[in-house]
Design an enzyme around this catalytic site. Sequence first.
Site, mmCIF file in Angstrom:
data_model
loop_
_atom_site.group_PDB
_atom_site.id
_atom_site.type_symbol
_atom_site.label_atom_id
_atom_site.label_comp_id
_atom_site.label_asym_id
_atom_site.label_seq_id
_atom_site.Cartn_x
_atom_site.Cartn_y
_atom_site.Cartn_z
ATOM 1 C CG ASP A 194 57.263 39.863 19.276
ATOM 2 O OD1 ASP A 194 56.214 39.209 19.231
ATOM 3 O OD2 ASP A 194 58.307 39.511 18.717
ATOM 4 C CB THR A 233 57.380 35.427 17.572
ATOM 5 O OG1 THR A 233 56.420 36.414 17.973
ATOM 6 C CG2 THR A 233 58.772 36.013 17.726
#
Length: 453
Positions: free
Chosen positions: A125, A222
């Site tokens: 990320d 995620t």
Amino acid sequence: MGSLRLSPWTAAASAQRGFPSAGPAPEWSGRRARPRCAPRTAPVSASASSSLGAGRLRTGMEHEWLWDCRGGGRDYAREMETAVRVVQVACTLCQRVQDWLLRSSSDAGGRVHAKLDRSPVTVADWGVQAIVSWLLSDSFRDENVSIVAEEDDETLSSSDGAALLESVVDAVNECLVEAPMYGLRSPEKQLSAHDVIQAIRKCSSVGGPKGKFWVLDPVDGTLGFVRGDQYAIALALIEDGEVVLGVLGCPNYPMKKEWLNYHQKYYRLMSNVAPPPSGSWHKGCVMYAQKGCGQAWMQPLVHDFGKLDWHHPREIQVSSIRDPVSATFCEPVEKANSSHSFTAGLAHSVGLRKQPLRVYSMVKYAAIARGDAEIFMKFARAGYKEKIWDHAAGVVIIQEAGGVVTDAGGRPLDFSRGVYLEGLDRGIIACSEALLHQRIVDAVDASWNSSTL
């Protein structure tokens, strides 16, 4: 029609530098009566084109290597080409981090952290956000690049975040050194921890109704990412409150639909036995579209295919299925993100009979855009506010592939009011076909008052 052309000079320059050459792009003709994107014929100055990458254009030289689709009379050639290349780089970083997580699950905890809302965040990320920020700023260095993105640097900058920051810096530099493979420039020297933090911090725009800004979800889904499942890198450009182009990188979403059910586990198993030759699997893809062009495109990942494949992009279109009995609908995997019971009731009321396809991330938008599913419904629980980075890129790709995306009241999503989709009426409905979409909107109206949302 979307067309990308590689000039003879650029192909030669790439070959001299040892970069893969995509070769000249074919002339494409669309099957629908929509605005046509033809190759640009007017030469472009070196100063205007230098940010397109591929070794950088030398002073005084000209080329035609530009996306040329002027939807609504506007030219986003530089932005489109750069965005596709940047997302390709980001996909490579994600694939490397995900492979590491899955192969080293016993000690992967150092690369996965929890945010305040308990959702996971990983090295990928932060790494993707830093890479996209740096590459966009470098490519458009004559402009003030504004970026709205999901992550901040608080954890990395904390006193106990040094080891995590080091992992992010390593991942970023490992990919940036390969940027010329994607037609982008590498930094003159490796980025320091300070450089990476500054790149992440630069993504602090708050959006709004005026001006031009990029919207990034560095790793959408995620949770799917850390589980080895579907996820997406989503990059969109918004101008004066309107999404004008979108790019979705889907590293685990195969180019061929028939590989959907088994490709991930089988691919990983076979890769452990004998690494497949480059380009043999087409394991993932990048989809992209510009508003007003009437077409959307897909190309394989450089990480899998071995080079940027401008030569054989595939046009994608939504499904032609209209009968609800034959339609497939998508919804989020996690119940916290959407009411499965409400969507199940809606599905039954409009005649949907197939089991829902529960997919992590904006890959749901990708599935509809290329005809693998017909419907996406999301009805969040009270108090949840949708963010623009979770939808912007997917919305424009579905629309240009021939589909419809609105809120549950049938109104277009409003990307002009900051980082949230303010004024959203109950939920989001995306469909491959207008009549199917209207049936769902009507069903929501009929059943909403009896719901617990």
